[in-house]
Enzyme design. Structure first.
Site, PDB file in Angstrom:
ATOM      1  N   GLU A 200     -29.009   0.243  17.064  1.00  0.00           N
ATOM      2  CA  GLU A 200     -29.017   0.577  18.374  1.00  0.00           C
ATOM      3  C   GLU A 200     -28.430   2.235  18.511  1.00  0.00           C
ATOM      4  O   GLU A 200     -27.766   2.627  19.539  1.00  0.00           O
ATOM      5  CB  GLU A 200     -27.861   0.091  19.261  1.00  0.00           C
ATOM      6  N   GLU A 327     -31.891  -8.449  17.313  1.00  0.00           N
ATOM      7  CA  GLU A 327     -30.878  -9.175  18.194  1.00  0.00           C
ATOM      8  C   GLU A 327     -31.556  -9.706  19.513  1.00  0.00           C
ATOM      9  O   GLU A 327     -32.245  -9.043  20.290  1.00  0.00           O
ATOM     10  CB  GLU A 327     -29.863  -7.890  18.551  1.00  0.00           C
TER      11      GLU A 327
END
Length: 521
Positions: A200, A327
């Site tokens: 991320e 995810e």
């Protein structure tokens, strides 16, 4: 730990079918499975799991230590191990997540009593004693027979630290680092299947722009060297939600060479019932409006995958780079009375329906989506398993994943429906029925069906089938879930239907997941 037939669920199935017969006839749908048109292999790692140093996801969830009163094998609790083995977990992702970009691998090796204690600043500010580190992670993967996926620390680490970790994990050369690994109890190198540089990068991994991260990837990946026979698939941190700029920038900016590879781009998407982060909605006690909006939100992932795949097909027509949704899952407001930093939430039938819908979508894009990781495996977000000290319970999502085990490494089969039932609420519409088929390694054709509707069943006409057997997961209640007091409140029940001259008619109950074995078509 075999799934047992639950009398309550059997009675439920009977009542559902009886009530259906007394009401208006459900819509009829003909389904055609093109059994001889083998499509892409559904990589087993599409059904991967994610475990992070977050709440009780690792500590208590799977790791209790050798001296625990909870029965364990080398520190891993036996009840959870047994359940995960039955799930045939194909892939484990670790150590994060946001935790990965503050994790220094040397803190997690050597005698546990000597490992430093740090603060987990991302998740609850609790003390991290580093009892679960590199050796423990690979030991768990080997116990489960799972592939391994490690996220490197780009946020607070250095290229040297990452290079050292890769050498420690993968090398068999007589170096000081390898000798240190041997002294810590592991003689041979581990098999590392995937390695990501950061996580991320657009958010908790550094709040970077795609251009800045791409430059860093070029630099860091240049030093991500491993032996030729133990080279992991290299993954770049990609975008989230509807973002496509990350995939485009990475594909244009990363210049592969003999020591610089980008084999995959990650993407994250979480299903929020309300679509808002500040008030996401509860995991239980919700109404039909939130049932519907949750399914509506989760189906959006297909648009995001489709948009990214279109760019990748243009810039990488040979499909050398995978698109990894590493995810995904439901994210609700934390359960009342729990640490808000632990992201603990109950898991209901709605989550199993969400899992089925996402699996169907991933299957449709299996030529690009060759790995995904649901978040997360135990006690966190859309978990497979919940624990409370010595107690353990399997969730509806666990059952959804177990029902789809035959799809691992199966060949995708195209299907068509004569019509698509619609599920409408408050002027909005989503598909009432979702389906996915594959020819498994055992030669049989499996069909997965999801009825999203809360009150309407669907009558499905099957042709040219050998048998109709399988498992059904459904309940009267939208938020049916298992508790530590009632661990078998909802579980799959055996399902079968008669076949006459290759044809069968089955009823797919409302709010259900049904996986069928149709034999060797």
């Amino acid at each position: 730990m075999k799934i047992k037939l639950q009398s309550k669920a059997l009675l439920l199935l009977g009542s559902v079918l009886l009530s259906t017969s007394l009401l208006a006839k459900p819509p009829q749908v003909d389904i055609t499975i093109k059994a001889n048109e083998l499509g892409s292999v559904l990589n087993k790692d599409i059904y991967g799991q994610f475990m992070e140093h977050l709440g009780r996801g690792i500590y208590e969830g799977i790791w209790v230590g050798e001296d625990s009163s909870i029965p364990n094998k080398d520190g891993f609790r036996l009840d959870v191990l047994t359940a995960l083995k039955e799930l045939q977990v194909p892939l484990l992702r670790w150590p994060g997540g946001c935790f990965a970009d503050e994790y220094h691998w040397r803190d997690g090796i050597g005698p546990r009593e000597s490992r430093p204690k740090t603060v987990n600043s991302n998740w609850g500010g609790v003390i991290e004693d580093n009892a679960f580190g590199t050796h423990e992670f690979f030991a768990l993967a080997e116990l489960l027979g799972a592939d391994t996926y490690v996220n490197g620390n780009l946020g607070t680490g250095t290229p040297q630290e990452m290079a050292d970790w890769l050498q420690y994990m993968t090398s068999d050369a007589p170096t000081t680092l390898v000798e240190q690994r041997k002294a810590n109890g592991r003689d041979k190198p581990w098999k590392l299947h995937y390695f990501a540089i950061g996580n991320e990068a657009w958010g908790c991994g550094g709040n970077m722009t795609p251009e800045f991260y791409t430059n860093l990837y070029n630099q860091w990946a240049s030093f991500a060297k491993t032996p030729q026979d133990n080279r992991p698939i290299m993954i770049a941190s990609g975008g989230t939600d509807d973002s496509t700029i990350w995939a485009e920038t990475l594909l244009k900016g990363v210049k592969p060479s003999w020591n610089l590879r980008m084999d995959g781009i990650s993407h994250h998407y979480y299903t929020l019932p309300t679509g808002k982060w500040d008030v996401k909605g509860s995991s239980t006690g919700f109404n039909e409006e939130l049932w519907f909006s949750t399914l509506e939100q989760t189906l959006r992932i297909e648009d995001f995958i489709k948009a990214n795949v279109a760019i990748m097909d243009e810039l990488d027509p040979e499909k050398k780079v995978g698109f990894y949704v590493d995810e995904w899952g439901t994210w609700y407001d934390v359960d009342k009375g729990t640490n808000p930093g632990f992201l603990y939430q109950q898991n209901s039938l709605r989550d199993a329906i969400v899992a089925g819908l996402n699996i169907h979508i991933f299957n449709r894009y299996a030529d690009r989506v060759t790995m995904t990781n649901i978040a997360q495996m135990i006690n966190v977000l859309q978990a497979m398993i919940l624990t409370d000290k010595e107690k353990m319970v399997l969730t509806p999502t666990y059952h959804a994943f177990k029902m789809h085990v035959p799809f691992q490494d199966a060949n995708y089969l195209p299907i068509s429906l004569s019509s698509q039932p619609s599920y409408q609420l408050d002027g909005k519409t989503i598909p009432g029925l979702s389906a996915s088929a594959a020819r498994a390694k055992d030669g049989n054709v499996y069909l997965s069906l999801v009825n999203t509707q809360t009150s309407e069943s669907v009558e499905l006409n099957l042709s040219e089938v050998k048998q109709v057997t399988g498992w059904l997961l459904s309940d009267e209640k939208m938020d049916a879930h298992n508790t530590f007091d009632k661990p078998n409140n909802i579980a799959p029940v055996a399902f079968s239907a008669k076949v006459k001259k290759g044809k069968s008619v089955i009823t797919v109950p409302a709010k259900s997941l049904l996986v069928l074995n149709l034999g060797k078509l």
